[in-house]
Scaffold this motif. Structure first.
Motif, PDB file in Angstrom:
ATOM      1  N   GLY A 125      -1.807  -2.061  -4.223  1.00  0.00           N
ATOM      2  CA  GLY A 125      -1.467  -0.719  -3.754  1.00  0.00           C
ATOM      3  C   GLY A 125      -1.546   0.309  -4.870  1.00  0.00           C
ATOM      4  O   GLY A 125      -1.828   1.477  -4.620  1.00  0.00           O
TER       5      GLY A 125
ATOM      6  N   GLY B  16       0.818  -1.201   0.000  1.00  0.00           N
ATOM      7  CA  GLY B  16       0.000   0.000   0.000  1.00  0.00           C
ATOM      8  C   GLY B  16       0.854   1.256   0.000  1.00  0.00           C
ATOM      9  O   GLY B  16       0.595   2.212  -0.744  1.00  0.00           O
TER      10      GLY B  16
ATOM     11  N   ARG C 164      -5.746  -0.554  -6.602  1.00  0.00           N
ATOM     12  CA  ARG C 164      -6.789  -0.537  -5.567  1.00  0.00           C
ATOM     13  C   ARG C 164      -8.057  -1.305  -5.933  1.00  0.00           C
ATOM     14  O   ARG C 164      -9.149  -0.895  -5.540  1.00  0.00           O
TER      15      ARG C 164
ATOM     16  N   ALA D 273      -3.547  -3.431   1.488  1.00  0.00           N
ATOM     17  CA  ALA D 273      -2.914  -2.495   0.555  1.00  0.00           C
ATOM     18  C   ALA D 273      -3.880  -1.373   0.215  1.00  0.00           C
ATOM     19  O   ALA D 273      -3.499  -0.197   0.147  1.00  0.00           O
TER      20      ALA D 273
END
Lengths: 773, 773
Positions: free
Chosen positions: B525, B351, B528, B557
């Motif tokens: 990350g 993330g 999304r 993430a």
């Protein structure tokens, strides 16, 4: 729903049809209007207790549309951004809890079944072994049959006498709930308890059933309970999650619960999500889907974790859910282009057999509704089936001479030697003398020559009829595993025959592959799911290679099956006369407009209405309305009244209970203002109007509905076509849709029953009759 | 959209911002209102060419709601049940075709890339080997860099000069299209051709890109083309599928195309379906979902079949899609409970790194919009990146001394010996000197000690910045594979470090597992996505065991990443000022009602309107409306006019073109009645009003709109809260929503831009400005 009586045909035996419609007090307190029924008894048709051409008025709808009245808007406006964040977090917490508890329940069922069934089979096996040599195997048969009957009796008694709604797999009921129909008592704690105990008894009792379907129902009940933060049955209110006490939120959580159930049952979290969406959610919402997925994942996770402890492999989470098909390793499952037509042919066979199963079960269900509706009869039938199942199994095993050498790995759980030579076991017994899940696994994975074709053929035949007879009994039981078992048996037979015909080529050599395809075909032919079932099968077998063949097979099975008869769940839903809304309006329904579809005239209330009028309207048992358009009359003018809102029976009940009258408000200035909390506390079991005492003086008071009505109900003009009305209704999950003319005057009201009435029959568009049963 | 100019802030450089908004004539023929802009130039802010705080008025909406006018209803009513069945069948046929063609295109891209890249790497490898011993490796470097730049130049030229919309992965554009925004030229044949050639050049040119994202765009274009049964570019009309020539049907097919693209790219049919649903379908329809699934399956199937021929394994269909991660066998991937926290930590790292990637790319994109908007500059930048990528790769390989023994299986495609001993190869070269897909696979599956930690660390670092620089260039390229590659590298590093720390236990021994988790974390990350990405990863690895960890990682993430910045695609959508509608209205928007949100006053037309008025209204470039409420005045009364329908600009254009005037109809009785076909033939490129000649005489004629307007538009009262309006709008895919008062008079109109304006910023609810750019 306006004076719909003109369309109603009264159907008999409302209070006799034990299993299903036995005089449940409707949730909104609108008790069956018994006295008015007496008047109409004369004209009623005879002997149509349940009929798929009727639509019952007994079922209420859920309200998936938020009631945006002033109280609601004020609360929402008071809430800060952090407040919404907290709500969102608590939604996730609730979903996590749902997943956790569902996983625990699955774990409990699995372990108890395994222990009890193991004990039972051990006892019977020892007995059989004792008598095999000395003769007198009939004693073993009697032991087996009595054991089975006794266990099933327990299961049937609790279902038939305590909670008939817990019978069957529960999937049709959850389908209806997610569709927006309120089935009485379907998500209560008592139902859960009966369901769990019932399914344990059925599986241990050796019936041709699975423990997977009931898991879905269990998950849904858990969800409905946890999300409300209280239990009405246990009379405990934890004062949490009060925001979620309305249909909108509750249905979302029930979706998550159902998904968690599927996930626990089949180790298929994605399949669970798709199941919920396929069956329920009309409006796809990304966040909701993620929460559902989260619940599913937690559920599989919990189950795996506790099962890993039980199996002394603590912490090893790689094993799948409740059912374990065993992994198909990639090497053994390669398939080739020229096998595709074979798979499709198997799909067609599955569709045919599935249709046959459904037709037989349909007739059986009709028979049961007519003649087997007393609880004691139901218990006796269940015991009979249990005894017959044991007898048939025993006979098959007894006369089978399919002996197989006992391998060094000893994968059979309870190998029966019977008349086989030492070091060999009876192969028919592997299929019959076992819990159905284990049988499926051995059909998938055992060595190619484990079963000879005769064994497989006989097993298919007998198990088909046993499973068909079993589904619909007053026991908690699923149909997934029996279907898979039937399919796996004939699929394996198919594979063996293929191998025999072609004689060469290693690719034909693995009948396990065909067993898998056959299982998918049979299950698809019976329940007619496609997308979610494909994913469930893929996840349960732990291998994605078979995605395409399974999908083709399920599609073929569905197309072939649909040509003859509907899916099993849909048949049962129709036989219950549930007003089930499909995805789209019937294709040829553009002829109809809201004007034809709606119910009219509508009982409207004034914005400031006399209490007496409201009480009389609510007490009128002949109409039993649930939603009332609120209109406003321009004072001093004779213009017709215009629509200004919509109010529900349940809201009026709460208002009456708290005596929110204009006069009282003036006199008692200190009186607490009615809040949303009061409505939530009463949800979902609003008291009936009869229980509310209104004195003669109070009848003369006035009630101001402005603050409590939904001031912006959705409306459509009269000319709107049925598909358009249907789309609006379905997409937004409405319960009432007001039809207005071009001056904004109320001319009618469309409810679920008005839309569900129309369906596409063999001769074009047909209209179902409405019945009070 | 009413006189919205009062809210508009004019933004500069509409005609200079080459890559994106270069003065496209809007599809509905509403050319940029240039002359009126001159007036407002005075007050415009400087230097905000693209700004995420603006909402562009340039984008039209799609109409997902059927226009139910009399013509439409008559056609639907004429159609028999068989007619609907045939339509349904042709929908399936179209979906099959979409899947087939998408699979073919994927196959074409894959084979061409493999052949060309193979050729390129072979040439460079031979060159390097030649110069390794004699010295002068800089010649090899130059050869490599020049080759790369030359190939990338071709790709960049066709994108920058011929079809700028084909730049990038295409996923943001398809997201917008599925959301209901009409992006000009996004689904044209020319775009497809440029995209396919462009992506081949980018991948062969050695950029840090993948060929998977563009597949999704390609599938969507194929779908939009096939479903219309004609090609406007090729000027061919096959006279089939005419029923599908409207936004409603077309968008459904485009969903299927996007799913087929995902399915072909990752061998993930279920993932494809979920991707389409997650990004697009607001209204979940079971039949539609099945068709999408069908298209996905056919697509994977076609790709597999043709690739199996190419790889000389004809008919072996078990291999997955375009990308091949290789199968993770069950034995090597078992994980344990105590690894879960590690996975979650990796999710958090993913993330963070993803957010860093997105922020860097955001700044870069802003920079590009400001200074690199000329096509020739864009081509030069792309060439520069290609040369730098080659140089950096070469340097890394040159200075790396990570030599590994060449295994007997010889799994490396292009093993570079360089300065390693005989029988060994340079491990850094395996990562750099390869197509990115192959690098991912070797990171997942190579022996645990293949890469030493330093190699992995350096590779992660350089590739991260290269990929970040590359995304957003004027070349067709996806970000999936580079993300996976970065993640796999640091994931493997993580695994090796773990193994080094703990030193015991075989479960840590396999860094391939951590490479997989790292890849998921990094990709999650950056983009999304959660649900669809989980399924895509599971399907692409061919093993469901990792479902739970991958899901946990993706969720972590996303949560960590969202704390800092949005996903990459959302950033790019915002930078284009697209009026994108999210799933729900902002949480704290209950304060707003339709009255505040709507645009007013609205230009209404009378049911029977003078042609001159209509022409003037349509020609009014300062307003540029697209939907007009139709009102009816009670003759001889001064009561205000009441709403009776809604008509679109496109419909009026067709009416004017065919001169459907009341007077003409009377005089020429034999005149052909206008049919739905005339509207369909004009779809979707309706001519601009300027191209239609209306004489002065004709201006005095009257037009009767009754038959052509949508007589039952959805309406809401003024008091409706924003969330309610939003829900209605989103659930039904509306384009115009009429706001009426309690007498059914038009008071306003809500369009997509009115709703997309409100979003939740750091300081509560914020309102975006509208701009004509």
């Amino acid at each position: 729903m306006a004076n719909i009586t003109k369309k109603v045909s009264w159907s008999s035996r409302a209070d006799e049809s034990g299993a299903t419609g036995e005089g449940t007090p409707l949730l909104n307190g609108s008790e069956q209007p018994r006295h008015s029924r007496q008047d109409s008894l004369r004209g009623r048709p005879k002997e149509i207790p349940h009929n798929e051409k009727l639509l019952s008025l007994k079922f209420e709808s859920l309200d998936y549309d938020n009631i945006e009245n002033q109280l609601f808007l004020e609360e929402e406006r008071r809430m800060s951004y952090m407040g919404f964040r907290c709500l969102e977090i608590s939604r996730w917490v609730v979903c996590g809890l749902i997943g956790f508890l569902t996983g625990l329940i699955a774990c409990f069922i699995d372990i108890v079944v395994e222990e009890l069934a193991g004990f039972k089979y051990q006892v019977v096996k020892e007995n059989i072994e004792k008598f095999t040599e000395v003769g007198g195997l009939s004693i073993s048969l009697i032991l087996w049959a009595v054991l089975n009957s006794a266990i099933v009796m327990v299961g049937a008694i609790i279902v038939a006498f305590f909670e008939p709604i817990a019978a069957g797999s529960g999937i049709p009921q959850i389908k209806c709930y997610l569709n927006g129909v309120k089935i009485p008592r379907v998500v209560r704690l008592k139902t859960l308890v009966v369901k769990v105990c019932g399914v344990i008894c059925s599986v241990v009792g050796g019936l041709a059933v699975g423990k997977e379907g009931p898991m879905i129902h269990s998950g849904a009940v858990v969800a409905a309970g946890v999300s409300q933060g209280r239990s009405t049955s246990l009379k405990r209110d934890f004062k949490i999650f009060e925001y979620f006490r309305r249909d909108t939120e509750k249905r979302d959580f029930v979706s998550a619960g159902a998904a968690a159930g599927v996930s626990a049952a089949f180790g298929a979290p994605v399949g669970g999500v798709l199941f919920s969406l396929e069956e329920g959610a009309s409006f796809w919402n990304q966040m909701l889907t993620w929460r559902i997925f989260f619940a599913s994942m937690i559920s599989t996770f919990t189950l795996n974790f506790f099962l890993s402890i039980y199996h002394n492999k603590t912490g090893d989470l790689s094993s799948p859910g409740l059912i374990n098909f065993g992994r198909f390793e990639s090497d053994s499952v390669a398939y080739n282009l020229y096998e595709i037509p074979l798979f499709i042919a198997m799909g067609a066979i599955g569709g045919l057999l599935g249709a046959l199963f459904n037709v037989l079960n349909y007739w059986l269900t009709i028979f049961r509704i007519r003649y087997v509706h007393r609880p004691c009869l139901q218990v006796m039938e269940a015991m009979l089936v249990a005894a017959v199942t044991a007898t048939v199994s025993f006979t098959m095993i007894y006369f089978s001479n399919d002996c197989q050498p006992l391998g060094p790995e000893h994968t059979e759980e309870y190998p029966l030697q019977l008349f086989c030579a030492d070091g060999e076991y009876n192969s028919m017994a592997t299929a019959f003398f076992n819990t159905p899940e284990r049988s499926v696994r051995s059909l998938f994975h055992n060595q190619p020559d484990t079963y000879n074709p005769l064994t497989l053929g006989l097993f298919t035949l007998t198990y088909f009829f046993l499973a068909c007879w079993t589904y619909g009994l007053a026991v908690s039981a699923g149909v997934f595993i029996p279907s898979l078992l039937i399919g796996a048996a004939w699929g394996r037979l198919f594979g063996r025959l293929l191998a025999a015909i072609t004689s060469s080529g290693s690719i034909w050599a693995d009948p396990g592959k065909y067993a898998l395809i056959g299982a998918a075909a049979q299950l698809g032919g019976i329940v007619r799911m496609t997308l979610s079932l494909t994913v469930i099968m893929v996840e349960a077998t732990g291998n994605v290679t078979y995605g395409l063949p399974i999908m083709l097979v399920l599609m073929t099975a569905k197309i072939v099956g649909d040509y003859f008869v509907e899916g099993l769940y849909d048949i049962h839903i129709k036989l219950q006369s549930v007003p089930f809304l499909h995805w789209e309006a019937p294709a040829t329904s553009h002829w109809l407009t809201a004007r034809e579809v709606m119910s009219s005239p509508v009982t409207c209330l004034n914005r400031i209405e006399k209490v007496g009028t409201i009480v009389d309207t609510l007490s009128n048992t002949s109409t039993n309305h649930n939603g009332f358009p609120v209109v406003v009359q321009v004072t001093g003018s004779d213009e017709p009244a215009k629509l200004c809102g919509l109010i529900l029976r349940s809201q009026l009940i709460v208002l009456l209970k708290h005596k929110v009258f204009v006069e009282l408000a003036r006199s008692r200035l200190t009186q607490r203002k009615l809040q949303l909390k009061d409505f939530r506390d009463a949800y979902p079991r609003f008291p009936p109007i009869q229980s509310i005492h209104v004195s003669q003086d109070e009848r003369e008071c006035m009630m101001d509905l402005s603050e409590f009505m939904n001031a912006t109900p959705y409306t459509v003009p009269q000319e709107t076509s049925l598909p358009r009305v249907f789309k609006l209704f379905r997409a937004l999950g409405l319960r009432h849709l007001v039809v207005v003319d071009d001056e904004n005057r109320v001319v009618g009201l469309v409810t679920r029953k008005d839309l569900a009435r129309y369906h596409l029959g063999k001769h074009g568009l047909e209209e179902l009759q409405l019945a009070q049963t």
